[in-house]
Design a protein around this motif. Structure first.
Motif, mmCIF file in Angstrom:
data_model
loop_
_atom_site.group_PDB
_atom_site.id
_atom_site.type_symbol
_atom_site.label_atom_id
_atom_site.label_comp_id
_atom_site.label_asym_id
_atom_site.label_seq_id
_atom_site.Cartn_x
_atom_site.Cartn_y
_atom_site.Cartn_z
ATOM 1 N N SER A 109 11.707 -41.158 -56.114
ATOM 2 C CA SER A 109 11.469 -39.720 -56.245
ATOM 3 C C SER A 109 9.982 -39.411 -56.086
ATOM 4 N N GLU A 110 9.120 -40.313 -56.574
ATOM 5 C CA GLU A 110 7.681 -40.103 -56.394
ATOM 6 C C GLU A 110 7.328 -40.104 -54.916
ATOM 7 N N ALA A 113 8.570 -36.909 -53.296
ATOM 8 C CA ALA A 113 7.696 -35.793 -53.671
ATOM 9 C C ALA A 113 6.390 -35.868 -52.893
ATOM 10 N N ASP A 114 5.867 -37.081 -52.763
ATOM 11 C CA ASP A 114 4.609 -37.278 -52.035
ATOM 12 C C ASP A 114 4.752 -36.856 -50.583
ATOM 13 N N LYS A 116 7.008 -34.810 -49.299
ATOM 14 C CA LYS A 116 7.217 -33.362 -49.202
ATOM 15 C C LYS A 116 5.901 -32.621 -49.334
ATOM 16 N N ASN A 117 5.058 -33.098 -50.250
ATOM 17 C CA ASN A 117 3.754 -32.509 -50.483
ATOM 18 C C ASN A 117 2.890 -32.594 -49.231
ATOM 19 N N SER A 118 2.906 -33.782 -48.626
ATOM 20 C CA SER A 118 2.101 -33.984 -47.413
ATOM 21 C C SER A 118 2.630 -33.123 -46.276
ATOM 22 N N LYS A 120 3.944 -30.268 -46.430
ATOM 23 C CA LYS A 120 3.567 -28.855 -46.578
ATOM 24 C C LYS A 120 2.229 -28.591 -45.886
ATOM 25 N N LYS A 121 1.367 -29.631 -45.914
ATOM 26 C CA LYS A 121 0.020 -29.461 -45.346
ATOM 27 C C LYS A 121 0.022 -29.593 -43.826
#
Ligand SMILES: [Zn+2]
Length: 224
Positions: A109-110, A113-114, A116-118, A120-121
């Motif tokens: 999951s980490e 999440a990582d 997905k976060n990247s 977005k950018k």
């Protein structure tokens, strides 16, 4: 490179470990031969020092040796068998190991999440879809960003499908678990029922015995 080791990258022959029949040869002295060696050994040696470097006999064809196993003057090293793979391995593995090791410390999951976060950018390249062909390849004039974006999209699609499978599998397991529990409780019920029936049969048998006794008594009384 020392005088003790073969200068060819990936080759591990040295004066300390060379098998019987293998020799280490010094570099040629004439400019003409040095040019030939330079051409043959470019990208094969990290460092070539004309006075110190040695090349082992494994890199020369059979025809390069005289009957005494001495290297002929006009010989050029041409054999570099499996070292390409060894080299690639050596070059890539340390970095790959580092990143792999760091990644393996993250939970799934980490990691998701990582990513997905990247994501977005990162922005979709301009006119992305125009550069993708019908068979899901990039047009030859597509930029690197477009090619990478398509790859990311494919990976993302694959991830989603895998996630779907995981969810479905979980559901299947739940259903199986439930069925198993039900089967277990059914078996318990059946076992209990069997015990009850056994008890009832026992009671009925006792009653029957009593009735038979009574009948016997009655018959005896009647026959008098
Ligand atoms: Zn060698």
């Amino acid at each position: 490179m020392s005088q003790n080791h073969c200068a060819v990258q990936g080759c591990r022959i040295s004066i300390f470990n060379k098998p019987f029949g293998v020799s280490l040869f010094p570099c040629p002295t004439s400019n003409e031969m040095r040019n030939k060696w330079l051409h043959a050994l470019r990208n094969r040696c990290a460092l070539l020092d004309w006075s110190r470097s040695r090349v082992c006999s494994k890199h020369f064809e059979h025809k390069c040796f005289d009957s005494q196993k001495r290297l002929k003057d006009n010989s050029v090293p041409t054999l570099f068998p499996v070292y390409k793979r060894v080299l690639r391995h050596h070059n890539i593995t340390p970095d790959k190991n580092k990143v792999d090791k760091l990644m393996s410390k993250l939970t799934q999951s980490e990691l998701i999440a990582d990513i997905k976060n990247s994501m977005k950018k990162v922005k979709e390249p301009v006119n992305f879809e125009n550069f993708v062909t019908e068979d899901l390849k990039c047009r030859p004039d597509a930029s690197i960003e477009t090619q990478l974006w398509l790859l990311i999209k494919k990976q993302d699609n694959l991830n989603n499908r895998l996630l779907e499978h995981v969810v479905q599998n979980k559901k299947h397991i739940e259903v199986l678990q439930k069925n198993m529990d039900e089967t277990k409780s059914t078996k318990k019920d059946v076992d209990q029922n069997v015990e009850t029936y056994k008890y009832i049969i026992k009671c009925l048998q006792e009653k029957l015995a009593t009735l038979e006794e009574q009948i016997e008594i009655l018959t005896a009384v009647e026959s008098r």
